[in-house]
Design a protein around this motif. Structure first.
Motif, mmCIF file in Angstrom:
data_model
loop_
_atom_site.group_PDB
_atom_site.id
_atom_site.type_symbol
_atom_site.label_atom_id
_atom_site.label_comp_id
_atom_site.label_asym_id
_atom_site.label_seq_id
_atom_site.Cartn_x
_atom_site.Cartn_y
_atom_site.Cartn_z
ATOM 1 N N TYR A 102 0.840 -1.201 0.000
ATOM 2 C CA TYR A 102 0.000 0.000 0.000
ATOM 3 C C TYR A 102 0.875 1.251 0.000
ATOM 4 O O TYR A 102 0.958 1.968 -0.989
ATOM 5 N N GLU A 103 1.527 1.526 1.131
ATOM 6 C CA GLU A 103 2.334 2.739 1.272
ATOM 7 C C GLU A 103 3.460 2.805 0.244
ATOM 8 O O GLU A 103 3.865 3.895 -0.162
ATOM 9 N N HIS A 136 -3.486 5.392 -4.809
ATOM 10 C CA HIS A 136 -2.961 6.761 -4.762
ATOM 11 C C HIS A 136 -1.609 6.892 -5.454
ATOM 12 O O HIS A 136 -0.806 7.762 -5.108
ATOM 13 N N ALA A 137 -1.363 6.035 -6.430
ATOM 14 C CA ALA A 137 -0.188 6.181 -7.295
ATOM 15 C C ALA A 137 -0.630 6.950 -8.542
ATOM 16 O O ALA A 137 -1.811 6.961 -8.889
ATOM 17 N N VAL A 138 0.323 7.582 -9.206
ATOM 18 C CA VAL A 138 0.025 8.404 -10.374
ATOM 19 C C VAL A 138 0.581 7.712 -11.612
ATOM 20 O O VAL A 138 1.804 7.637 -11.781
ATOM 21 N N HIS A 191 5.397 17.806 2.478
ATOM 22 C CA HIS A 191 4.097 17.565 3.114
ATOM 23 C C HIS A 191 3.768 16.085 2.976
ATOM 24 O O HIS A 191 3.494 15.615 1.876
ATOM 25 N N PRO A 192 3.759 15.329 4.055
ATOM 26 C CA PRO A 192 3.398 13.904 3.975
ATOM 27 C C PRO A 192 2.030 13.735 3.299
ATOM 28 O O PRO A 192 1.121 14.540 3.533
ATOM 29 N N TYR A 193 1.925 12.729 2.467
ATOM 30 C CA TYR A 193 0.684 12.490 1.735
ATOM 31 C C TYR A 193 -0.431 12.097 2.728
ATOM 32 O O TYR A 193 -0.243 11.222 3.564
ATOM 33 N N PRO A 194 -1.607 12.735 2.623
ATOM 34 C CA PRO A 194 -2.694 12.396 3.550
ATOM 35 C C PRO A 194 -3.286 11.032 3.212
ATOM 36 O O PRO A 194 -3.707 10.809 2.081
ATOM 37 N N ALA A 195 -3.270 10.149 4.154
ATOM 38 C CA ALA A 195 -3.788 8.797 3.903
ATOM 39 C C ALA A 195 -5.155 8.620 4.524
ATOM 40 O O ALA A 195 -5.506 9.220 5.491
#
Length: 195
Positions: A102-103, A136-138, A191-195
């Motif tokens: 995931y992460e 949440h990958a691009v 900015h850490p990605y909001p999970a």
């Protein structure tokens, strides 16, 4: 982290079947990436990763092969997935590899390098775009599609021919992948990605 430092790209060979063409495509893509001078390449062969077919529950220990690959994926700034198209989709070992993590995928760019018959793997690419969006990958817009890849061998057996369209597509794909990798690496650091 500097926006101009070298990037780490994991090239994932999705096919695990005997006689597969994936290592040939992945080797070519990785060699083109290394020529740029701004990418370090980690070749991830799912045939060698030996990930378990059955996912564990959240409270069960993580199997050693999953832990080993997790550190490599986590270290990557970008991914290139090299996959064939089977029955208008991508191979099961790739879905298993995606689902174990995931992460490791989150807020990172993914280039799709597909091959197959007439579609060149575009059906597999379309499905992978949906799967990676959920994580949440691009996925970058442009990729490399290799329809009828067997037609792109030279008389002496080298691949691809100098005139093959993939030789242009790989440059655009890598340019876009590097742009997204730098932008997202900087954003994750700030900015850490909001999970």
């Amino acid at each position: 982290m500097s926006g101009t430092g070298r990037l780490r790209m994991a090239v994932i060979i999705a096919s695990t079947r005997r006689g597969r063409f994936g290592p040939t495509v992945a080797g070519w893509f990785a060699e083109r990436a290394r020529r740029r001078g701004d990418l370090d390449v980690d070749m991830v062969d799912l045939a060698e990763a030996r990930l378990p077919h059955q996912l564990t529950d959240h409270d069960e220990p993580t199997p050693p092969p999953v832990r080993a690959l997790a550190s490599r994926l986590a270290a990557a700034d970008a991914f290139a997935v090299v996959t064939p198209e089977y029955n208008m989709s991508f191979p099961a070992p790739l879905k298993e590899a995606i689902d174990w993590y995931y992460e490791e995928w989150r807020a990172k760019p993914v280039a799709l390098v597909t091959y197959g018959r007439d579609s060149g793997g575009l059906h597999a690419a379309a499905q992978l775009r949906q799967v990676f969006a959920e994580l949440h990958a691009v996925t970058i817009r442009d990729g490399v599609s290799l329809p009828r890849y067997w037609e792109h061998f030279t008389a002496d057996g080298r691949w691809p021919k100098a005139t093959a369209e993939c030789n242009t597509a790989v440059t655009v794909t890598l340019d876009q992948l590097v742009w997204w990798a730098r932008a997202l690496r900087g954003a994750r650091a700030e900015h850490p990605y909001p999970a």
